[in-house]
Design a protein around this motif. Structure first.
Motif, short mmCIF file in Angstrom:
data_model
loop_
_atom_site.label_atom_id
_atom_site.label_comp_id
_atom_site.label_asym_id
_atom_site.label_seq_id
_atom_site.Cartn_x
_atom_site.Cartn_y
_atom_site.Cartn_z
N HIS A 166 -3.01 2.91 -12.51
CA HIS A 166 -1.75 2.05 -13.17
C HIS A 166 0.11 2.74 -12.53
O HIS A 166 0.61 3.04 -13.23
CB HIS A 166 -0.95 1.65 -14.50
CG HIS A 166 -2.39 0.98 -15.05
ND1 HIS A 166 -3.43 1.80 -15.90
CD2 HIS A 166 -3.08 -0.19 -14.84
CE1 HIS A 166 -4.37 1.24 -16.16
NE2 HIS A 166 -3.80 -0.10 -16.42
N PRO A 167 0.30 2.51 -11.28
CA PRO A 167 0.45 2.88 -10.24
C PRO A 167 2.50 2.82 -10.86
O PRO A 167 2.87 1.37 -11.57
CB PRO A 167 1.40 2.67 -9.01
CG PRO A 167 0.24 2.03 -9.35
CD PRO A 167 -0.87 1.64 -10.21
N ARG A 168 3.70 3.47 -11.34
CA ARG A 168 5.12 3.18 -12.01
C ARG A 168 5.46 2.01 -11.08
O ARG A 168 6.56 1.42 -11.31
CB ARG A 168 5.67 4.30 -12.20
CG ARG A 168 4.50 5.22 -13.78
CD ARG A 168 5.79 5.76 -14.16
NE ARG A 168 5.91 7.09 -13.20
CZ ARG A 168 6.83 8.25 -12.67
NH1 ARG A 168 8.08 6.62 -14.22
NH2 ARG A 168 7.56 8.69 -12.62
N MET A 169 5.80 2.14 -8.99
CA MET A 169 5.80 1.60 -8.07
C MET A 169 7.22 1.53 -8.56
O MET A 169 7.96 1.20 -8.23
CB MET A 169 6.03 0.28 -8.91
CG MET A 169 4.31 -0.97 -8.52
SD MET A 169 3.60 -0.06 -6.83
CE MET A 169 3.85 -1.11 -6.27
N GLN A 170 7.86 3.01 -8.93
CA GLN A 170 9.05 3.41 -9.46
C GLN A 170 10.26 3.65 -8.31
O GLN A 170 10.93 3.84 -7.64
CB GLN A 170 9.43 5.22 -10.19
CG GLN A 170 8.57 6.09 -9.45
CD GLN A 170 7.64 6.33 -9.11
OE1 GLN A 170 6.30 5.54 -9.50
NE2 GLN A 170 6.66 7.70 -9.33
N ALA A 209 0.55 -1.50 0.07
CA ALA A 209 0.13 -0.18 0.20
C ALA A 209 0.80 1.46 0.50
O ALA A 209 0.81 2.34 -0.60
CB ALA A 209 -0.90 -0.43 1.29
N LEU A 210 2.00 1.09 1.02
CA LEU A 210 3.12 2.69 0.71
C LEU A 210 3.46 3.03 -0.41
O LEU A 210 3.85 3.70 -1.20
CB LEU A 210 4.02 2.10 1.97
CG LEU A 210 5.07 2.82 1.81
CD1 LEU A 210 3.95 4.31 2.18
CD2 LEU A 210 6.20 2.60 3.14
N ALA A 211 4.20 1.00 -1.35
CA ALA A 211 5.04 1.16 -2.61
C ALA A 211 3.77 2.28 -3.50
O ALA A 211 3.83 3.11 -4.71
CB ALA A 211 4.96 0.16 -3.43
N ARG A 212 2.50 1.66 -3.88
CA ARG A 212 1.02 1.95 -4.63
C ARG A 212 0.99 3.74 -4.01
O ARG A 212 0.81 4.56 -5.50
CB ARG A 212 0.21 1.38 -4.70
CG ARG A 212 0.40 0.05 -4.80
CD ARG A 212 -0.45 -0.51 -4.83
NE ARG A 212 -0.64 -2.61 -5.83
CZ ARG A 212 -0.35 -2.41 -6.85
NH1 ARG A 212 -0.67 -2.35 -7.66
NH2 ARG A 212 0.01 -4.08 -7.24
#
Length: 283
Positions: free
Chosen positions: A272-276, A238-241
């Motif tokens: 569509h989060p890039r999860m960067q 959840a934190l990453a997204r």
């Protein structure tokens, strides 16, 4: 997933429900927004039009939702800025009734009080009310570092003291804490962090600091983190997204030169989060 979101609303710009609802909808969440104010714009402009909605009228809207038989289907009650003392009673009553109808439902509270630069910007009674009555009833809270310190009567600065403050907050009732705007002195210059803690551990994520004030970004953050956490059960995921989505929203807003969040234009960042950004476990 279905969320009952009890927050403010504005016609111009994006704060409160006007910030939280669309990103939630864009990731497939059904939202039932209940408004606590219906203003032309957020109060940071210094002038606005429209009514603050009385606690009795807010309660009547929620009662109407209950009459439709919706409470057993609600997964999350979400609340943010509380303009007056009476709204807390309405929210806590709604939480109790939703949880009675659906014991698996959770209450996520964004305990809006202020920030390190501006100090408290709510009525003097609100922080005490949040500390003593609202936060203890919550399952998830999403304070910034300043608000975390006020809630727990501590001074979170470095990672160790911030984790200790989170532990104090969790001892009050909520099991999951997201701390935004973490500015520990040991971080690299030009960065800012978020920290998420639950029973499984603690995780931190660092991004470049975008030099702008973005009203409503905390409302988006609280909504997305709560939904992702409720969906996956993973604070790290959840934190990453959430971090990916909000960073791209703020980047687009900063590049636009506009004061208000570019909320609609950034919709792919929610879907569509890039999860960067790497999430690091710190406990």
């Amino acid at each position: 997933m279905r969320v009952l979101s009890i927050q403010s609303a504005v016609a111009y710009g994006h704060v409160g429900n006007s910030a939280a609802v669309f990103p939630l909808q864009r990731i497939g969440v059904e939202v039932m927004p209940v408004y606590t104010v219906n203003f032309s714009n957020h109060t940071g402009y210094g002038a606005w039009g429209g009514p603050m909605i009385s606690p009795e009228d807010v309660s009547a809207v929620i009662a109407g939702i209950e009459d439709r038989g919706a409470f057993p289907t609600i997964d999350v009650v979400l609340s943010g800025y509380q303009g007056g003392e009476g709204i807390a009673d309405v929210i806590l009553d709604a939480v109790a009734k939703v949880k009675a109808a659906n014991p698996d439902a959770v209450y996520a509270c964004d305990p809006v009080m202020g920030n390190a630069r501006s100090g408290c910007f709510v009525a003097p009674a609100i922080p005490i009310l949040l500390r003593e009555r609202v936060v203890p009833a919550a399952d998830i809270i999403t304070p910034n570092q300043f608000e975390l310190g006020f809630l727990t009567e501590t001074d979170p600065t470095d990672l160790a003291s911030t984790l200790a403050s989170v532990d104090a907050a969790r001892a009050m009732g909520p099991r999951t804490v997201l701390v935004t705007s973490v500015e520990r002195p040991e971080r690299p210059a030009g960065t800012i962090e978020m920290l998420a803690v639950d029973d499984a551990g603690a995780w931190i994520v660092r991004t470049p600091h975008i030099p702008m004030k973005a009203n409503g970004s905390g409302d988006v953050t609280a909504a997305l983190f709560t939904a992702h956490y409720r969906s996956t059960g993973s604070a790290a995921d959840a934190l990453a997204r959430t971090t990916s989505s909000v960073f791209d929203l703020l980047t687009r807003t900063h590049e636009s030169g506009e004061r208000e969040l570019q909320l609609i234009e950034s919709q792919e960042a929610y879907a569509h989060p890039r999860m960067q950004f790497a999430v690091e476990q710190v406990r």
